[in-house]
Motif scaffolding. Structure first.
Motif, PDB file in Angstrom:
ATOM      1  N   TYR A  81     -17.467  -9.975  -1.632  1.00 55.69           N
ATOM      2  CA  TYR A  81     -16.091 -10.210  -2.105  1.00 55.69           C
ATOM      3  C   TYR A  81     -16.000 -11.535  -2.865  1.00 55.69           C
ATOM      4  CZ  TYR A  81     -11.015 -10.657  -2.036  1.00 55.69           C
ATOM      5  OH  TYR A  81      -9.703 -10.798  -2.397  1.00 55.69           O
ATOM      6  N   LYS A  82     -16.592 -12.594  -2.279  1.00 57.92           N
ATOM      7  CA  LYS A  82     -16.544 -13.898  -2.942  1.00 57.92           C
ATOM      8  C   LYS A  82     -17.286 -13.874  -4.266  1.00 57.92           C
ATOM      9  CE  LYS A  82     -15.925 -16.831   1.129  1.00 57.92           C
ATOM     10  NZ  LYS A  82     -16.510 -17.927   1.955  1.00 57.92           N
TER      11      LYS A  82
ATOM     12  N   THR B 237     -13.859 -14.252  -6.496  1.00 56.82           N
ATOM     13  CA  THR B 237     -13.402 -15.627  -6.314  1.00 56.82           C
ATOM     14  C   THR B 237     -14.267 -16.606  -7.103  1.00 56.82           C
ATOM     15  OG1 THR B 237     -14.766 -16.098  -4.362  1.00 56.82           O
ATOM     16  CG2 THR B 237     -12.630 -15.048  -3.980  1.00 56.82           C
TER      17      THR B 237
ATOM     18  N   GLU C 116     -14.520 -21.237  -7.596  1.00 50.53           N
ATOM     19  CA  GLU C 116     -13.996 -22.540  -7.208  1.00 50.53           C
ATOM     20  C   GLU C 116     -13.786 -23.413  -8.427  1.00 50.53           C
ATOM     21  OE1 GLU C 116     -16.681 -24.218  -4.414  1.00 50.53           O
ATOM     22  OE2 GLU C 116     -16.198 -22.786  -2.810  1.00 50.53           O
TER      23      GLU C 116
ATOM     24  N   PRO D  10      -3.825 -15.581 -10.411  1.00 49.41           N
ATOM     25  CA  PRO D  10      -4.628 -15.371  -9.196  1.00 49.41           C
ATOM     26  C   PRO D  10      -4.026 -16.112  -8.008  1.00 49.41           C
ATOM     27  CG  PRO D  10      -5.626 -17.064 -10.549  1.00 49.41           C
ATOM     28  CD  PRO D  10      -4.461 -16.532 -11.343  1.00 49.41           C
TER      29      PRO D  10
ATOM     30  N   SER E 240      -5.950 -21.111  -3.270  1.00 49.35           N
ATOM     31  CA  SER E 240      -5.993 -21.700  -1.933  1.00 49.35           C
ATOM     32  C   SER E 240      -6.529 -23.124  -2.034  1.00 49.35           C
ATOM     33  CB  SER E 240      -6.878 -20.870  -0.996  1.00 49.35           C
ATOM     34  OG  SER E 240      -6.407 -19.548  -0.895  1.00 49.35           O
TER      35      SER E 240
ATOM     36  N   LYS F 111      -2.375 -21.766   1.283  1.00 51.37           N
ATOM     37  CA  LYS F 111      -2.757 -20.524   0.611  1.00 51.37           C
ATOM     38  C   LYS F 111      -1.654 -20.058  -0.331  1.00 51.37           C
ATOM     39  CE  LYS F 111      -5.775 -18.943   4.374  1.00 51.37           C
ATOM     40  NZ  LYS F 111      -7.017 -19.142   3.596  1.00 51.37           N
TER      41      LYS F 111
ATOM     42  N   THR G  77      -9.746 -22.922  -4.532  1.00 51.22           N
ATOM     43  CA  THR G  77     -10.402 -21.621  -4.687  1.00 51.22           C
ATOM     44  C   THR G  77      -9.439 -20.631  -5.306  1.00 51.22           C
ATOM     45  OG1 THR G  77     -11.745 -22.073  -2.714  1.00 51.22           O
ATOM     46  CG2 THR G  77     -11.676 -19.819  -3.489  1.00 51.22           C
ATOM     47  N   PHE G  78      -9.909 -19.883  -6.308  1.00 54.70           N
ATOM     48  CA  PHE G  78      -9.109 -18.884  -7.005  1.00 54.70           C
ATOM     49  C   PHE G  78      -9.594 -17.494  -6.611  1.00 54.70           C
ATOM     50  CE2 PHE G  78      -8.769 -22.741  -9.351  1.00 54.70           C
ATOM     51  CZ  PHE G  78      -7.529 -22.731  -9.984  1.00 54.70           C
ATOM     52  N   ASP G  79      -8.635 -16.645  -6.205  1.00 53.03           N
ATOM     53  CA  ASP G  79      -8.926 -15.257  -5.845  1.00 53.03           C
ATOM     54  C   ASP G  79      -8.337 -14.361  -6.911  1.00 53.03           C
ATOM     55  OD1 ASP G  79      -9.180 -12.741  -4.717  1.00 53.03           O
ATOM     56  OD2 ASP G  79      -8.839 -13.445  -2.673  1.00 53.03           O
ATOM     57  N   THR G  80      -9.212 -13.651  -7.634  1.00 59.29           N
ATOM     58  CA  THR G  80      -8.770 -12.840  -8.771  1.00 59.29           C
ATOM     59  C   THR G  80      -8.818 -11.345  -8.490  1.00 59.29           C
ATOM     60  OG1 THR G  80     -11.010 -12.815  -9.687  1.00 59.29           O
ATOM     61  CG2 THR G  80      -9.552 -14.620 -10.372  1.00 59.29           C
TER      62      THR G  80
END
Length: 347
Positions: free
Chosen positions: A173-174, A178, A180, A287, A290, A300, A340-343
């Motif tokens: 998943y990372k 995701t 940084e 995105p 966090s 978050k 941290t960016f979650d796309t």
């Protein structure tokens, strides 16, 4: 009925095997050291019965998962109380002792092997033989320890499997969704104090917090001023935190040079985040962001406050401002933050 002599030491004829039998007498477990289809030899037993008396015995043939119980009627043939041994004659007819006879044939043929708590018959497992015996005897009981062991082993396997799956899923998943930031830190609008006149700068004993009008430094002028003063004091223009001293003390400086950087007590704080310029497309898709701070606090799904205009400085990196997601103190300005960016498309 013809008396059957029960040998006392016949277990020595089969040194390869430890006898996989036990007996229950008056609810107490007893070791079976010798056996045949017509008699039993007992060890570590304290019988109160005398030779000739009848005795009810439950013979146990145990495996890891189940236990074959065979209730027998016996007669005491001999008792050696000093060695805690005894010999019994089985009085039941052949129909009832058929399972024991079958087991004895396999044992004498060398096909019975015991390993720990398991009993194996070469070419088949004892559990399969027990199913055939149960049809004759009709008495098969499941042992709780074997079932509990299997359930416990299954739970351990499931837990380890789930942990491994979660670990691998997290890595994948990372890797896919995701990234940084190159760098991130707590920031705010600062107040810069410049040197008013040429001269040697002597800083005061600066506390972390200063009030408006507090002396920050004294400058010894090259030549007296028009009013005859040879020094000039530099005073604080606000109630501020001293963020940094930008000029070495007791050294000469020119007018217009940076002396100190201050942060107002009521300044609005944010997190300045630098990301690669190629991530501009990801940022435009909004995105989830966090932030992890030095004191362990995590924020978050914080929002972007602003994206500065692109300049030549941002040719390779883009600096954006995001909400801190928590309360901050101006004294924390400059502390690093992990952003941290979650796309993932479902956010």
């Amino acid at each position: 009925m013809t008396a059957v002599a029960v040998p006392k030491r016949r277990e020595r004829e089969f040194p390869r095997f430890k006898l996989p039998l036990a007996a229950l007498i008056d609810g107490k477990r007893t070791e079976v050291c010798d056996w045949s289809v017509t008699g039993l030899g007992l060890a570590e037993v304290a019988l109160t019965q005398a030779p000739g008396e009848h005795l009810a015995v439950t013979l146990l043939v145990e495996t890891e998962g189940s236990c074959l119980e065979l209730a027998l009627s016996t007669r005491v043939v001999w008792v050696n109380r000093d060695e805690r041994r005894a010999g019994l004659q089985i009085l039941d007819p052949a129909e009832k002792t058929a399972p024991l006879a079958h087991f004895a044939d396999l044992y004498l043929a060398g096909r019975v092997v015991q390993s720990g708590s398991k009993i194996y018959v070469l070419g088949t497992q004892m559990a399969e033989m027990e199913n055939a015996k149960a049809a004759v005897v009709g008495v098969t009981s499941t042992t709780g320890n074997g079932l509990a062991g299997r359930i416990f082993g299954l739970l351990i396997f499931v837990i380890i499997g789930l942990a491994a799956f979660s670990f691998l899923s997290n890595i994948v998943y990372k890797r896919l969704f995701t990234f940084e930031a190159v760098s991130a830190s707590i920031a705010a609008e600062t107040v810069t104090v410049y040197q008013p006149r040429d001269g040697v700068v002597e800083f005061a004993d600066l506390p972390q917090k200063v009030k408006q009008g507090d002396r920050l430094a004294t400058i010894a002028l090259d030549a007296p001023a028009a009013d005859g003063r040879s020094t000039v004091e530099v005073l604080s223009a606000c109630d501020c935190y001293v963020l940094s001293v930008d000029h070495p003390g007791s050294t000469y400086g020119r007018a217009g040079g940076r002396m100190l950087s201050l942060v107002r007590h009521d300044a609005s704080l944010y997190v300045s985040v630098r990301v690669p310029f190629r991530r501009l497309a990801n940022i435009s898709e909004k995105p989830q962001i966090s932030l992890s701070y030095l004191d362990g606090v995590e924020a978050k799904n914080v929002d972007i406050l602003s994206i500065p205009k692109v300049t030549e400085y941002t040719a390779t990196q883009l600096e954006i401002q995001v909400q801190p997601g928590r309360s901050l103190d101006p004294s924390m300005v400059g502390q690093p933050v992990l952003a941290t960016f979650d796309t993932a498309p479902w956010h």
